[in-house]
Design an enzyme around this catalytic site. Sequence first.
Site, PDB file in Angstrom:
ATOM      1  N   ASP A  38       0.833  -1.205   0.000  1.00  0.00           N
ATOM      2  CA  ASP A  38       0.000   0.000   0.000  1.00  0.00           C
ATOM      3  C   ASP A  38       0.870   1.259   0.000  1.00  0.00           C
ATOM      4  OD1 ASP A  38      -2.277   1.500   0.050  1.00  0.00           O
ATOM      5  OD2 ASP A  38      -2.775   1.095   2.153  1.00  0.00           O
ATOM      6  N   ASN A  40       1.319   3.406  -2.894  1.00  0.00           N
ATOM      7  CA  ASN A  40       1.880   3.832  -4.190  1.00  0.00           C
ATOM      8  C   ASN A  40       1.386   5.221  -4.581  1.00  0.00           C
ATOM      9  OD1 ASN A  40       2.930   1.286  -4.283  1.00  0.00           O
ATOM     10  ND2 ASN A  40       1.569   0.516  -5.875  1.00  0.00           N
ATOM     11  N   ARG A  42       0.195   7.675  -2.664  1.00  0.00           N
ATOM     12  CA  ARG A  42       0.742   8.734  -1.805  1.00  0.00           C
ATOM     13  C   ARG A  42       2.214   9.010  -2.136  1.00  0.00           C
ATOM     14  NH1 ARG A  42      -1.261   6.000   3.448  1.00  0.00           N
ATOM     15  NH2 ARG A  42      -1.848   4.446   1.890  1.00  0.00           N
ATOM     16  N   HIS A  55       2.702   3.238  -8.893  1.00  0.00           N
ATOM     17  CA  HIS A  55       2.515   1.804  -9.171  1.00  0.00           C
ATOM     18  C   HIS A  55       3.733   1.239  -9.908  1.00  0.00           C
ATOM     19  CE1 HIS A  55      -1.424   2.088  -7.579  1.00  0.00           C
ATOM     20  NE2 HIS A  55      -1.958   2.738  -8.575  1.00  0.00           N
ATOM     21  N   GLU A  85     -12.305  -4.725  -5.156  1.00  0.00           N
ATOM     22  CA  GLU A  85     -12.844  -3.370  -4.952  1.00  0.00           C
ATOM     23  C   GLU A  85     -12.063  -2.322  -5.768  1.00  0.00           C
ATOM     24  OE1 GLU A  85     -12.300  -5.555  -2.221  1.00  0.00           O
ATOM     25  OE2 GLU A  85     -14.430  -6.024  -2.411  1.00  0.00           O
ATOM     26  N   TRP A  87     -11.647  -2.015  -8.808  1.00  0.00           N
ATOM     27  CA  TRP A  87     -12.279  -1.621 -10.079  1.00  0.00           C
ATOM     28  C   TRP A  87     -12.935  -0.252  -9.957  1.00  0.00           C
ATOM     29  CZ3 TRP A  87     -10.902  -4.487 -14.080  1.00  0.00           C
ATOM     30  CH2 TRP A  87     -10.589  -5.836 -13.883  1.00  0.00           C
ATOM     31  N   LEU A 149      10.579 -20.764  -4.495  1.00  0.00           N
ATOM     32  CA  LEU A 149       9.571 -19.808  -4.021  1.00  0.00           C
ATOM     33  C   LEU A 149       8.318 -19.816  -4.906  1.00  0.00           C
ATOM     34  CD1 LEU A 149       8.947 -17.160  -2.234  1.00  0.00           C
ATOM     35  CD2 LEU A 149       9.807 -15.912  -4.213  1.00  0.00           C
ATOM     36  N   ARG A 206       1.897  -5.062   6.022  1.00  0.00           N
ATOM     37  CA  ARG A 206       1.171  -4.008   5.300  1.00  0.00           C
ATOM     38  C   ARG A 206       1.969  -2.718   5.406  1.00  0.00           C
ATOM     39  NH1 ARG A 206      -5.091  -2.609   4.360  1.00  0.00           N
ATOM     40  NH2 ARG A 206      -4.709  -0.850   2.994  1.00  0.00           N
ATOM     41  N   ARG A 212      -5.304  -2.136   8.590  1.00  0.00           N
ATOM     42  CA  ARG A 212      -6.530  -2.888   8.307  1.00  0.00           C
ATOM     43  C   ARG A 212      -6.226  -3.984   7.294  1.00  0.00           C
ATOM     44  NH1 ARG A 212      -7.846   2.422   6.379  1.00  0.00           N
ATOM     45  NH2 ARG A 212      -7.237   2.585   4.209  1.00  0.00           N
ATOM     46  N   SER A 214      -8.456  -4.915   4.674  1.00  0.00           N
ATOM     47  CA  SER A 214      -8.969  -4.622   3.330  1.00  0.00           C
ATOM     48  C   SER A 214      -9.377  -5.871   2.553  1.00  0.00           C
ATOM     49  CB  SER A 214      -7.936  -3.818   2.519  1.00  0.00           C
ATOM     50  OG  SER A 214      -7.605  -2.640   3.202  1.00  0.00           O
TER      51      SER A 214
END
Length: 261
Positions: A38, A40, A42, A55, A85, A87, A149, A206, A212, A214
């Site tokens: 999370d 990107n 900002r 991104h 979500e 989209w 991996l 995160r 959270r 999400s």
Amino acid sequence: MFNKLKRWKPQNSSSSLRDRIESVKKAGVPSHIAIIMDGNGRWAKKRAMPRVAGHHEGMKVVRKITRLANELGIGALTLYAFSTENWKRPKMEVDYLMQLPEEFLGSFLPELIEENVRVEMMGYQENLPVHTLRAINKASEETKNNTGLVLNFALNYGSRAEILDAVRHVLKDCQSGIMDANSLNEEAFSSYLMSSKLADPDLLIRTSGEIRLSNFMLWQLAYTEFWFTDVLWPDFNEEHLLNAVETFQNRQRRFGGIQGS
Ligand code: FPP
């Protein structure tokens, strides 16, 4: 051989970073790490850049972290790349995010193949653009026999929808006699989820200061250790991953029992 090793070691790694990697490896690493990447948008905004630039930078971090996860001997790395979500975002941003797997795999796949990484995807395939799906399927196919991996992209993934679909599937199997409702236990239910081939994550990371889940792996994270950082995903680096793993190594997991039981 030298070139191969050089490429796969975290790039520009100092001797202190290398020492840290070695000691983290010795202390035992988590089998499965899941990351909510999370921040990107900002990151880009702080630099007066368009959100998609964040991104793109985030994609470069995926490379770095995949390399280190593989080097550490982690079994699986699940990355939340696009939620059911997401989209709701402007079409231009969604389109950009949907071409990232092609861009990423277009240049990185040969290295993943060579380094024994297996690419997988977890999410709803039906709404994804053909070009996105084609890139992921090609990578999955070409790496399917790899044993290192597992790089698992959560793409068009939503945990509540996943759980509801699993429930529907269980009900159907009960009606047709394939499943007996009385024998449904946690292990059997897990086998109906999109993550059925993977063990539950041991560690969830995160970034960006949001605390959270999400709609991410709600069932699978029941006993996972959480590690949150204010660092924005495009700024996340090898040191941060090592910090998270070292913190994990110092946690006591009791799974509802008591210490030493
Ligand atoms: C959340 O940050 C991030 C995403 C919705 C996309 C994450 C995708 C990547 C990091 C690249 C993935 C790379 C591959 C190879 C698929 P945000 O945009 O919501 O950030 P914000 O909260 O600061 O706006």
